[in-house]
Design a protein around this motif. Sequence first.
Motif, mmCIF file in Angstrom:
data_model
loop_
_atom_site.group_PDB
_atom_site.id
_atom_site.type_symbol
_atom_site.label_atom_id
_atom_site.label_comp_id
_atom_site.label_asym_id
_atom_site.label_seq_id
_atom_site.Cartn_x
_atom_site.Cartn_y
_atom_site.Cartn_z
ATOM 1 N N LEU A 4 50.127 66.506 -4.543
ATOM 2 C CA LEU A 4 49.337 66.674 -5.854
ATOM 3 C C LEU A 4 47.875 66.372 -5.602
ATOM 4 N N ARG A 5 47.065 67.227 -5.783
ATOM 5 C CA ARG A 5 45.667 67.099 -5.544
ATOM 6 C C ARG A 5 44.855 67.092 -6.977
ATOM 7 N N PHE A 6 44.006 65.975 -7.137
ATOM 8 C CA PHE A 6 43.527 65.725 -8.520
ATOM 9 C C PHE A 6 41.805 65.601 -8.151
ATOM 10 N N ALA A 7 41.255 65.771 -9.335
ATOM 11 C CA ALA A 7 39.753 65.441 -9.340
ATOM 12 C C ALA A 7 39.364 64.690 -10.464
ATOM 13 N N ALA A 8 38.154 64.125 -10.502
ATOM 14 C CA ALA A 8 37.770 63.188 -11.656
ATOM 15 C C ALA A 8 36.545 63.891 -12.244
ATOM 16 N N HIS A 15 37.214 52.092 -15.741
ATOM 17 C CA HIS A 15 38.812 52.675 -15.632
ATOM 18 C C HIS A 15 39.113 53.630 -14.821
ATOM 19 N N ILE A 16 38.076 54.152 -14.231
ATOM 20 C CA ILE A 16 38.398 55.593 -13.362
ATOM 21 C C ILE A 16 38.721 55.059 -12.042
ATOM 22 N N GLU A 29 46.507 63.293 -3.555
ATOM 23 C CA GLU A 29 44.858 63.450 -2.763
ATOM 24 C C GLU A 29 43.861 63.668 -3.729
ATOM 25 N N PHE A 30 42.764 62.863 -3.610
ATOM 26 C CA PHE A 30 41.719 62.831 -4.301
ATOM 27 C C PHE A 30 40.871 63.845 -3.783
ATOM 28 N N ALA A 31 40.514 64.979 -4.586
ATOM 29 C CA ALA A 31 39.881 66.155 -3.823
ATOM 30 C C ALA A 31 38.329 66.009 -4.319
ATOM 31 N N GLY A 32 38.093 65.599 -5.164
ATOM 32 C CA GLY A 32 36.462 65.614 -5.835
ATOM 33 C C GLY A 32 36.215 65.030 -6.910
#
Length: 336
Positions: A4-8, A15-16, A29-32
């Motif tokens: 799983l890839r996620f972005a913010a 809270h982030i 995986e934190f993508a960007g």
Amino acid sequence: MTTLRFAAIGIDHRHIFGMAANMIEAGAEFAGWWTQGHPNTEEGFVERFPDVPRANSANALLEDPSIDLILLSCIPRDRATWAVQAMEAGKDVLTDKPGCTTLDQLATIKATVATTGRIWSIDFSERFEVPAVTRAAELVAEGAIGRVIQTLGIGPHRLNRDTRPDWFFDRAAYGGILTDIASHQIDQFLFFTGSTDAEVTFASAANYANPDDPGLQDFGEIALRSAQGHGYIRVDWYTPDALPTWGDGRLTILGTEGYIELRKYVDVGSDGTDHVILVNGTRCEKIDASGSDLPFFARFSADLRDRTEIAMTQAHVFKVCELSLKAQAMAESAPR
């Protein structure tokens, strides 16, 4: 879906930090990330996630087909707009609370979920990021206090005025104290009583200690009733400076055969966090729950993969938002 890839999008609230860290812990995986301007959370965020690149724009993240999930912690009034854009771009969404600040926004989100088939969820961190709540849920499931008939939740917070951005004091920007903070306690009421619906029987919001900030509501309370039980909620911005943490958050769960009290973040006179007090016909004890799991994020990741609703149902998320917004409206329409 493989990894799983996620972005913010939006890091305006701290809270982030927990949202992203827990998704990484669950194997994602934190993508960007991208945020508007340079909020005062940015330095700490970059220090926490130094290898995650900042995108040139939010659209660069939304248009990336390898990204499955968008985390949102922008200014609350903007979260619904970004959530809709993310879902229309084929992404699932996990947002900080409040997920939306008006009933019109909630209606738009519901319609977008229906047409896109995407998942829109909220990280109710006072349940999902607190080991004591995991242990309490296990005890309730084991029948330790019989049938739950009431929850009493309090959410005191420290104002930390010097660190707060301008939007924090703007009622339209944060949505009101009941829409914002009290969504945590509404979530816990529905969860522990097993309620799928409820009635707001009383709601109040006021500014008692900060007259120079008319947009701030520093006190609020709600009474709830469902076919399964009753609830009372109190939230505020009055945590004294001497307390060693941001708030003495507590939850009492009353059952027909006993009760459980959670002193989540502090128990004055005792060390540590996540104190669970259990009293029933055979037990009267304090339990150290600090080692309990935080299962939400792994379950949520599985839901994204399998298109299931094990971590939390979509209907539950919608209902928490609906009740908090209705409580806010009731409080603001009451005679002063």
